[in-house]
Design an enzyme around this catalytic site. Sequence first.
Site, PDB file in Angstrom:
ATOM      1  N   GLU A 147      -8.842  -0.253  -3.225  1.00  0.00           N
ATOM      2  CA  GLU A 147      -9.137   1.189  -3.115  1.00  0.00           C
ATOM      3  C   GLU A 147     -10.465   1.439  -2.403  1.00  0.00           C
ATOM      4  O   GLU A 147     -10.575   2.340  -1.581  1.00  0.00           O
ATOM      5  CB  GLU A 147      -9.156   1.840  -4.508  1.00  0.00           C
ATOM      6  CG  GLU A 147      -7.892   1.665  -5.327  1.00  0.00           C
ATOM      7  CD  GLU A 147      -6.616   1.931  -4.550  1.00  0.00           C
ATOM      8  OE1 GLU A 147      -5.597   1.291  -4.861  1.00  0.00           O
ATOM      9  OE2 GLU A 147      -6.627   2.740  -3.601  1.00  0.00           O
ATOM     10  N   CYS A 159       0.851  -1.192   0.000  1.00  0.00           N
ATOM     11  CA  CYS A 159       0.000   0.000   0.000  1.00  0.00           C
ATOM     12  C   CYS A 159       0.883   1.237   0.000  1.00  0.00           C
ATOM     13  O   CYS A 159       1.911   1.287   0.687  1.00  0.00           O
ATOM     14  CB  CYS A 159      -0.909  -0.003   1.229  1.00  0.00           C
ATOM     15  SG  CYS A 159      -2.036   1.414   1.283  1.00  0.00           S
TER      16      CYS A 159
HETATM   17  C1  LIG Z   1       1.846  -0.158  -3.070  1.00  0.00           C
HETATM   18  C2  LIG Z   1       2.305  -0.615  -4.447  1.00  0.00           C
HETATM   19  C3  LIG Z   1       3.229  -1.813  -4.289  1.00  0.00           C
HETATM   20  C4  LIG Z   1       3.034   0.515  -5.124  1.00  0.00           C
HETATM   21  C5  LIG Z   1       1.094  -1.082  -5.253  1.00  0.00           C
HETATM   22  N1  LIG Z   1       1.495  -1.430  -6.614  1.00  0.00           N
HETATM   23  C6  LIG Z   1       1.217  -2.646  -7.128  1.00  0.00           C
HETATM   24  O1  LIG Z   1       0.697  -3.535  -6.480  1.00  0.00           O
HETATM   25  N2  LIG Z   1       1.589  -2.783  -8.444  1.00  0.00           N
HETATM   26  C7  LIG Z   1       1.363  -3.864  -9.247  1.00  0.00           C
HETATM   27  C8  LIG Z   1       0.688  -5.020  -8.807  1.00  0.00           C
HETATM   28  C9  LIG Z   1       0.517  -6.062  -9.701  1.00  0.00           C
HETATM   29  F1  LIG Z   1      -0.128  -7.158  -9.282  1.00  0.00           F
HETATM   30  C10 LIG Z   1       0.972  -5.982 -11.002  1.00  0.00           C
HETATM   31  C11 LIG Z   1       1.626  -4.822 -11.416  1.00  0.00           C
HETATM   32  F2  LIG Z   1       2.045  -4.727 -12.653  1.00  0.00           F
HETATM   33  C12 LIG Z   1       1.825  -3.771 -10.543  1.00  0.00           C
HETATM   34  C13 LIG Z   1       0.023  -0.003  -5.361  1.00  0.00           C
HETATM   35  O2  LIG Z   1       0.180   0.936  -6.140  1.00  0.00           O
HETATM   36  N3  LIG Z   1      -1.100  -0.120  -4.571  1.00  0.00           N
HETATM   37  C14 LIG Z   1      -2.040   0.988  -4.608  1.00  0.00           C
HETATM   38  C15 LIG Z   1      -2.459   1.474  -3.224  1.00  0.00           C
HETATM   39  O3  LIG Z   1      -1.742   1.393  -2.242  1.00  0.00           O
HETATM   40  N4  LIG Z   1      -3.660   1.976  -3.195  1.00  0.00           N
HETATM   41  O4  LIG Z   1      -4.179   2.452  -2.037  1.00  0.00           O
HETATM   42  C16 LIG Z   1      -1.424  -1.290  -3.760  1.00  0.00           C
HETATM   43  C17 LIG Z   1      -1.978  -2.436  -4.655  1.00  0.00           C
HETATM   44  C18 LIG Z   1      -2.071  -3.732  -3.854  1.00  0.00           C
HETATM   45  C19 LIG Z   1      -3.177  -4.517  -4.492  1.00  0.00           C
HETATM   46  C20 LIG Z   1      -4.047  -3.538  -5.193  1.00  0.00           C
HETATM   47  C21 LIG Z   1      -3.400  -2.186  -5.160  1.00  0.00           C
HETATM   48 ZN   LIG Z   2      -3.562   1.267  -0.425  1.00  0.00          ZN
END
Ligand SMILES: CC(C)(C)[C@H](NC(=O)Nc1cc(F)cc(F)c1)C(=O)N(CC(=O)NO)CC1CCCC1
Ligand SMILES: [Zn+2]
Length: 184
Positions: free
Chosen positions: A154, A110
């Site tokens: 989200e 996250c």
């Molecule tokens: C916290 C971070 C590790 C940066 C995460 N990125 C991510 O999971 N990228 C990803 C995952 C894949 F399965 C394939 C790919 F190509 C790239 C992310 O942006 N979030 C968003 C966030 O914190 N929103 O509040 C967390 C993700 C965890 C599962 C869904 C969102």
């Molecule tokens: Zn998050």
Amino acid sequence: MILMKDIVREGHEVLREVAQEVQLPPSQEDIEILNRMEEYLKNSQDDDLSEKYNLRPGVGLAAPQINISKRMIAVRLEDDNGKEYHYGLINPKIISHSVEKSYLTAGEGCLSVDRNVPGYVLRYSRVTIKAFDKHGSEIKLRLRGLPAIVFQHELDHLNGIMFYDHINKQDPFYAPEDAMPIDR
Ligand SMILES: CC(C)(C)[C@H](NC(=O)Nc1cc(F)cc(F)c1)C(=O)N(CC(=O)NO)CC1CCCC1
Ligand SMILES: [Zn+2]
């Protein structure tokens, strides 16, 4: 533009609040907030900009994460077939979902959590989401796979839920027989 300093980290009470519904049609201010959230995701996925501004590449962001307790989320990712999911949603809600569950085999992270929390986060494999776009038009999304996981992550933020709240305390890597693993 949103920078990492603007993203609140775990421990901040706003991450544990239930965010407020947004009045429709959305105000200019609310539209601007949503645009900035979408812009963060775009910038964070741009190699040059993410390096220049030290942005953590994100695939989703919820308004409470920038200390705005309103029901708005932004999502920006491509699925395995190259289909793009670039959305800024207002008052999103799951109106139906599968019984089956899915989980990322790499676990979840996250943008508001600066540590690794190992374990499987079980989520619905398929969800139908109803929401409004920045013009105030109602949209319906039928999602599965990684997009379904991201949208549910989200949506949890709008209800004060963190991904690790879902991890089984006794066995963090527990997954039911019929759950579908999703590899990154
Ligand atoms: C916290 C971070 C590790 C940066 C995460 N990125 C991510 O999971 N990228 C990803 C995952 C894949 F399965 C394939 C790919 F190509 C790239 C992310 O942006 N979030 C968003 C966030 O914190 N929103 O509040 C967390 C993700 C965890 C599962 C869904 C969102
Ligand atoms: Zn998050």
